[in-house]
Design a protein around this motif. Structure first.
Motif, short mmCIF file in Angstrom:
data_model
loop_
_atom_site.label_atom_id
_atom_site.label_comp_id
_atom_site.label_asym_id
_atom_site.label_seq_id
_atom_site.Cartn_x
_atom_site.Cartn_y
_atom_site.Cartn_z
N THR A 68 0.87 -1.18 0.00
CA THR A 68 0.00 0.00 0.00
C THR A 68 0.90 1.23 0.00
OG1 THR A 68 -0.21 -0.28 2.42
CG2 THR A 68 -2.02 -1.06 1.06
N ASP A 70 2.57 4.94 -0.94
CA ASP A 70 2.35 6.34 -1.27
C ASP A 70 3.63 7.11 -0.95
OD1 ASP A 70 2.42 7.00 1.48
OD2 ASP A 70 0.25 7.00 1.66
N SER A 71 3.63 8.41 -1.23
CA SER A 71 4.86 9.20 -1.10
C SER A 71 5.37 9.25 0.34
CB SER A 71 4.63 10.62 -1.62
OG SER A 71 3.56 11.25 -0.91
N TRP A 73 4.98 6.87 2.66
CA TRP A 73 5.56 5.57 2.96
C TRP A 73 6.91 5.39 2.28
CZ3 TRP A 73 3.15 0.72 4.90
CH2 TRP A 73 2.05 0.98 5.73
#
Length: 272
Positions: A68, A70-71, A73
């Motif tokens: 999952t 995103d930037s 993470w």
């Protein structure tokens, strides 16, 4: 030789109870934490930069799963790899959905490039895509046979000085010195979400006690999945039975059930 390696590694894991730091996806946090507990390890799900350096100073291994993504993470993951390098901890990378999007592919490659000590665990399509070849994938699902990824795995071994675990109907564990085939497991296992992610977490647990090939984790999950399927009515009960099988797994069961072949010599177990 493979069976002896796995039995000794499982014994050490249960004696040492290593702490495994997981930066993993929302879907599988519960699954992987329970699997780590069942096998005898200690999981922690840590995602904050504020504690990452401290956590990696005493954790046994770092597991990064990009499921999952995103930037925010990505920044956390790259920082965690830096800290793992500082503390000389192994990084286990699960490039979930690599090849399904540019973001996933580029992020997985960044992590692999930055890790000083690395194990890569993915399905065939992910391994092929990570190596820069064309792969067949549908989201995070593999459409390639595991043996189709052997060339890609050997490339990754050389490119990143990594060990590579290809999971599938047959699991392949590829390192500089050996390629091991493991033929346990059950056809029902892909119907439980996060089964590959569970293998990645277990790979981190074994790496934390010095078994850095990836063989022991793949062997243990394959045998446990096979046992779980014998008592399951479907994917739901398989997941529950898998935890019980991991918890109850012993040397006798591994000796009786483990199906493995190796294409080149494995180093002495004592050197692990």
């Amino acid at each position: 030789m493979v069976t002896e390696l796995v039995i000794q590694a499982l014994s050490r894991l249960r004696q040492q109870k290593p702490l495994v730091l997981n930066i993993t996806n929302y879907v599988v946090m519960n699954n992987t934490a329970n699997a780590l507990l069942a096998i005898g390890a200690s999981p922690i799900m840590a995602h904050s930069k504020q504690e990452m350096a401290e956590m990696l100073s005493f954790s046994g291994a770092l597991v990064i799963n990009i499921g999952t993504l995103d930037s925010v993470w990505i920044s956390r993951m790259l920082f965690a790899v830096e800290q793992a390098n500082i503390h000389e901890k192994i990084v286990v990378l699960d490039p979930v959905g690599c090849g399904a999007s540019t973001l996933r592919t580029e992020t997985a490659r960044q992590i692999a490039q930055r890790a000083d000590k690395l194990i890569i665990r993915g399905n065939a399509s992910e391994i092929i895509a990570l190596a820069g070849e064309q792969a067949q994938s549908k989201g995070v699902d593999a459409l390639d046979r595991s043996d189709a990824a052997l060339g890609a795995a050997n490339f990754l071994v050389k490119e990143y000085k990594a060990n590579v675990v290809i999971s599938g109907e047959t699991d392949y564990v590829v390192s500089k010195n050996s390629t091991v085939m493991l033929n346990n497991g059950h056809a029902m296992m892909p119907y439980v979400t996060g089964m590959g992610c569970t293998l990645t977490a277990l790979t981190g647990a074994f790496a934390a006690i010095g078994e850095e090939t990836g063989i022991a984790a793949a062997a243990v999950l394959g045998v446990a999945g096979e046992i779980a399927a014998e008592h399951a009515r479907g994917p739901g009960s398989l997941q529950i039975n898998l935890l019980d099988a991991l918890y109850q797994l012993d040397a006798t069961t591994l000796s009786q059930r483990l199906k493995s072949e190796f294409q080149s010599e494995i180093k002495d177990v004592a050197s692990l």
